[in-house]
Design an enzyme around this catalytic site. Structure first.
Site, PDB file in Angstrom:
ATOM      1  N   ASP A  16      -4.756  -0.643   0.739  1.00 64.82           N
ATOM      2  CA  ASP A  16      -5.997  -0.108   0.175  1.00 64.82           C
ATOM      3  C   ASP A  16      -7.201  -0.740   0.874  1.00 64.82           C
ATOM      4  O   ASP A  16      -7.412  -1.946   0.778  1.00 64.82           O
ATOM      5  CB  ASP A  16      -6.072  -0.416  -1.325  1.00 64.82           C
ATOM      6  CG  ASP A  16      -7.337   0.176  -1.927  1.00 64.82           C
ATOM      7  OD1 ASP A  16      -7.414   1.415  -1.981  1.00 64.82           O
ATOM      8  OD2 ASP A  16      -8.245  -0.596  -2.296  1.00 64.82           O
ATOM      9  N   TYR A  18     -15.814  -2.876   2.813  1.00 63.49           N
ATOM     10  CA  TYR A  18     -15.231  -4.227   2.872  1.00 63.49           C
ATOM     11  C   TYR A  18     -15.494  -4.871   4.242  1.00 63.49           C
ATOM     12  O   TYR A  18     -15.260  -6.060   4.430  1.00 63.49           O
ATOM     13  CB  TYR A  18     -13.729  -4.211   2.590  1.00 63.49           C
ATOM     14  CG  TYR A  18     -13.333  -3.612   1.245  1.00 63.49           C
ATOM     15  CD1 TYR A  18     -14.269  -3.405   0.233  1.00 63.49           C
ATOM     16  CD2 TYR A  18     -12.016  -3.255   0.982  1.00 63.49           C
ATOM     17  CE1 TYR A  18     -13.912  -2.851  -0.984  1.00 63.49           C
ATOM     18  CE2 TYR A  18     -11.648  -2.701  -0.246  1.00 63.49           C
ATOM     19  CZ  TYR A  18     -12.600  -2.490  -1.215  1.00 63.49           C
ATOM     20  OH  TYR A  18     -12.229  -1.931  -2.416  1.00 63.49           O
ATOM     21  N   LYS A  72     -12.090   4.219   1.892  1.00 62.90           N
ATOM     22  CA  LYS A  72     -13.101   4.812   1.007  1.00 62.90           C
ATOM     23  C   LYS A  72     -14.412   5.037   1.748  1.00 62.90           C
ATOM     24  O   LYS A  72     -14.872   4.167   2.501  1.00 62.90           O
ATOM     25  CB  LYS A  72     -13.342   3.899  -0.202  1.00 62.90           C
ATOM     26  CG  LYS A  72     -12.059   3.481  -0.886  1.00 62.90           C
ATOM     27  CD  LYS A  72     -12.263   2.645  -2.132  1.00 62.90           C
ATOM     28  CE  LYS A  72     -10.962   1.969  -2.530  1.00 62.90           C
ATOM     29  NZ  LYS A  72     -10.732   0.655  -1.884  1.00 62.90           N
ATOM     30  N   HIS A 112     -16.025   6.223  -2.678  1.00 69.85           N
ATOM     31  CA  HIS A 112     -15.952   4.893  -3.289  1.00 69.85           C
ATOM     32  C   HIS A 112     -16.708   4.823  -4.621  1.00 69.85           C
ATOM     33  O   HIS A 112     -16.231   4.273  -5.601  1.00 69.85           O
ATOM     34  CB  HIS A 112     -16.518   3.870  -2.299  1.00 69.85           C
ATOM     35  CG  HIS A 112     -16.037   2.470  -2.497  1.00 69.85           C
ATOM     36  ND1 HIS A 112     -15.958   1.566  -1.473  1.00 69.85           N
ATOM     37  CD2 HIS A 112     -15.609   1.811  -3.597  1.00 69.85           C
ATOM     38  CE1 HIS A 112     -15.511   0.411  -1.937  1.00 69.85           C
ATOM     39  NE2 HIS A 112     -15.302   0.525  -3.229  1.00 69.85           N
TER      40      HIS A 112
HETATM   41  N1  LIG Z   1     -12.517   1.154  -5.790  1.00 69.10           N
HETATM   42  C1  LIG Z   1     -13.255   0.089  -6.004  1.00 69.10           C
HETATM   43  O1  LIG Z   1     -14.472   0.169  -6.288  1.00 69.10           O
HETATM   44  C2  LIG Z   1     -12.622  -1.264  -5.986  1.00 69.10           C
HETATM   45  C3  LIG Z   1     -13.285  -2.343  -6.574  1.00 69.10           C
HETATM   46  C4  LIG Z   1     -12.663  -3.580  -6.542  1.00 69.10           C
HETATM   47  C5  LIG Z   1     -11.428  -3.723  -5.947  1.00 69.10           C
HETATM   48  N2  LIG Z   1     -10.812  -2.664  -5.337  1.00 69.10           N
HETATM   49  C6  LIG Z   1      -9.498  -2.809  -4.657  1.00 69.10           C
HETATM   50  O2  LIG Z   1      -8.619  -3.489  -5.528  1.00 69.10           O
HETATM   51  C7  LIG Z   1      -8.157  -4.673  -4.894  1.00 69.10           C
HETATM   52  C8  LIG Z   1      -7.876  -5.728  -5.938  1.00 69.10           C
HETATM   53  O3  LIG Z   1      -9.026  -6.065  -6.666  1.00 69.10           O
HETATM   54  P1  LIG Z   1      -9.769  -7.443  -6.500  1.00 69.10           P
HETATM   55  O4  LIG Z   1      -9.510  -7.951  -5.114  1.00 69.10           O
HETATM   56  O5  LIG Z   1     -11.150  -7.286  -6.882  1.00 69.10           O
HETATM   57  O6  LIG Z   1      -9.136  -8.371  -7.603  1.00 69.10           O
HETATM   58  P2  LIG Z   1      -7.687  -8.790  -8.123  1.00 69.10           P
HETATM   59  O7  LIG Z   1      -6.610  -8.231  -7.258  1.00 69.10           O
HETATM   60  O8  LIG Z   1      -7.685  -8.509  -9.577  1.00 69.10           O
HETATM   61  O9  LIG Z   1      -7.750 -10.367  -7.944  1.00 69.10           O
HETATM   62  C9  LIG Z   1      -7.762 -10.953  -6.677  1.00 69.10           C
HETATM   63  C10 LIG Z   1      -7.884 -12.461  -6.860  1.00 69.10           C
HETATM   64  O10 LIG Z   1      -6.734 -12.938  -7.569  1.00 69.10           O
HETATM   65  C11 LIG Z   1      -6.075 -13.939  -6.816  1.00 69.10           C
HETATM   66  N3  LIG Z   1      -4.629 -13.695  -6.954  1.00 69.10           N
HETATM   67  C12 LIG Z   1      -3.902 -12.730  -6.365  1.00 69.10           C
HETATM   68  N4  LIG Z   1      -2.617 -12.792  -6.745  1.00 69.10           N
HETATM   69  C13 LIG Z   1      -2.522 -13.831  -7.613  1.00 69.10           C
HETATM   70  C14 LIG Z   1      -1.442 -14.403  -8.336  1.00 69.10           C
HETATM   71  N5  LIG Z   1      -0.205 -13.892  -8.235  1.00 69.10           N
HETATM   72  N6  LIG Z   1      -1.701 -15.466  -9.129  1.00 69.10           N
HETATM   73  C15 LIG Z   1      -2.958 -15.977  -9.233  1.00 69.10           C
HETATM   74  N7  LIG Z   1      -4.028 -15.471  -8.565  1.00 69.10           N
HETATM   75  C16 LIG Z   1      -3.810 -14.406  -7.756  1.00 69.10           C
HETATM   76  C17 LIG Z   1      -6.531 -13.758  -5.385  1.00 69.10           C
HETATM   77  O11 LIG Z   1      -6.559 -15.020  -4.714  1.00 69.10           O
HETATM   78  P3  LIG Z   1      -6.025 -15.244  -3.215  1.00 69.10           P
HETATM   79  O12 LIG Z   1      -6.384 -14.058  -2.387  1.00 69.10           O
HETATM   80  O13 LIG Z   1      -6.751 -16.472  -2.807  1.00 69.10           O
HETATM   81  O14 LIG Z   1      -4.538 -15.459  -3.317  1.00 69.10           O
HETATM   82  C18 LIG Z   1      -7.935 -13.205  -5.548  1.00 69.10           C
HETATM   83  O15 LIG Z   1      -8.880 -14.240  -5.684  1.00 69.10           O
HETATM   84  C19 LIG Z   1      -9.270  -4.998  -3.899  1.00 69.10           C
HETATM   85  O16 LIG Z   1      -8.882  -5.934  -2.919  1.00 69.10           O
HETATM   86  C20 LIG Z   1      -9.571  -3.631  -3.380  1.00 69.10           C
HETATM   87  O17 LIG Z   1      -8.596  -3.220  -2.431  1.00 69.10           O
HETATM   88  C21 LIG Z   1     -11.388  -1.431  -5.372  1.00 69.10           C
END
Ligand SMILES: NC(=O)c1ccc[n+]([C@@H]2O[C@H](COP(=O)([O-])OP(=O)(O)OC[C@H]3O[C@@H](n4cnc5c(N)ncnc54)[C@H](OP(=O)(O)O)[C@@H]3O)[C@@H](O)[C@H]2O)c1
Length: 319
Positions: free
Chosen positions: A49, A54, A83, A116
């Site tokens: 994704d 980004y 996106k 997006h």
């Molecule tokens: N469409 C949109 O508007 C939108 C908005 C936000 C996000 N997204 C997509 O969704 C993805 C995920 O969302 P997000 O990155 O915001 O947040 P998330 O996946 O909820 O959380 C990511 C955070 O959690 C940590 N983490 C990951 N796996 C873990 C585990 N097993 N145990 C403990 N901590 C863990 C990561 O740290 P480390 O990396 O340091 O391990 C990182 O700091 C994004 O990367 C993006 O691709 C889309």
């Protein structure tokens, strides 16, 4: 309850239900995303994704290219989403930005292209254009005009599937009503603190599949307030995790999979990339699902304050 390893789009294509998130803007040094993508593909992830905003599609592309070159995967094994950013909402700008994204990603087509956000910003090279007072400069494009650009991308063979992200129910309905090619997927925030049930039901009733972003409510987000609730510290989550011999993160992800959602957890840590993919050897009972639903507090972490005054800002109605 068993869960499928794929989510089937209305046209028949399948999204691998566990994807690799790549939004690492504030925490990953250069090269980290490329390494994370390589580690994810080696681990078995087949869904990546990405997003123009980004600003790391080129690194994702390097990671994908390396894993195709070393024979781990072929292009056709992967499901790659990116996106369209807010600065390219003019119909003609949609494919222009997509072509640049494909160069970044070193691909000649996308599996899924999403708008997006429904809000538009001034077109140009700056992703976050601001005036002299630091206020973001809006643009005003009809969502259906942007959607026609998305349909053009399908017609041109640049995107196999198209969808939306962060749209509210009224915006979803407007696109459906005016579309020649209906959106097949919506990507929205969903995690145990933000169960988003009404919007998910609304979209599914209209034939869209749903991808959950921020499945952990991004615990390390820099804008976290000192009194924000901590998902991984919730006793219910910890107890269920201990009983299953799993981590709270894995329970969060399994909860979303059992709701039939695709998920895109992000990690640049190899052990977590592995952990976040090991979700198919345990099950949550109906009672446990109910307990996890009870954690909902409609707590959204992605509010996109910069466009709060834009007429298409999506979060001013209940869902
Ligand atoms: N469409 C949109 O508007 C939108 C908005 C936000 C996000 N997204 C997509 O969704 C993805 C995920 O969302 P997000 O990155 O915001 O947040 P998330 O996946 O909820 O959380 C990511 C955070 O959690 C940590 N983490 C990951 N796996 C873990 C585990 N097993 N145990 C403990 N901590 C863990 C990561 O740290 P480390 O990396 O340091 O391990 C990182 O700091 C994004 O990367 C993006 O691709 C889309």
């Amino acid at each position: 309850m068993s869960v499928s390893k794929t989510v089937t789009l209305p046209g028949g294509a399948k999204i691998p239900s566990v994807g690799c998130g790549t939004w690492t803007v504030w925490e990953a040094p250069p090269g980290a995303v490329c390494e994370a993508v390589k580690a994810a593909i080696a681990e078995g992830y087949r869904h990546i994704d990405c997003a123009w905003a980004y600003a790391n599609e080129h690194e994702v592309g390097e990671g994908i290219e390396a894993k195709i070159k070393d024979g781990t995967v072929a292009r056709g094994d992967l499901f790659v989403t990116t996106k369209l950013w807010d600065t390219a909402h003019r119909r003609g700008a949609v494919t222009e930005q997509l072509k640049k994204a494909l160069v970044n990603l070193k691909l000649d087509y996308l599996d899924l292209y999403l708008i997006h956000w429904p809000t538009s910003l001034k077109e140009g090279d700056e992703n976050f254009p601001q005036d002299e007072n630091g206020k973001h400069i809006f643009a005003f494009h009809d969502l259906l005009d942007t959607w026609k650009g998305m349909e053009d991308a399908v017609d041109a063979g640049l995107a196999k599937n198209i969808g939306i992200s962060n749209f509210n129910s009224q915006q979803v309905q407007r696109v459906i009503d005016g579309a020649r090619i209906k959106p097949c997927n919506i990507q929205i925030e969903v995690n145990p603190f933000f169960s988003n049930v009404k919007l998910i039901d609304f979209c599914r009733e209209r034939g869209l599949t749903v991808t959950a972003y921020a499945p952990f409510g991004n615990p390390n987000r820099p804008w976290k307030k000192s009194d924000d609730p901590l998902l991984f510290e919730q006793p219910i989550l910890k107890e269920i995790a201990a009983a299953k011999g799993k981590t709270p993160a894995q329970v969060c992800l399994r909860f979303l999979l059992q709701r039939g959602l695709a998920i895109v957890p992000k990690s640049v840590t190899p052990s977590r990339i592995k952990e976040n993919f090991q979700l198919f050897d345990f099950e949550l009972s109906e009672a446990e699902m109910k307990q996890l639903f009870s954690l909902n507090r409609d707590f959204r972490v992605y509010e996109q304050d910069i466009t709060i005054d834009h007429p298409e800002y999506p979060f001013k109605i209940p869902f």
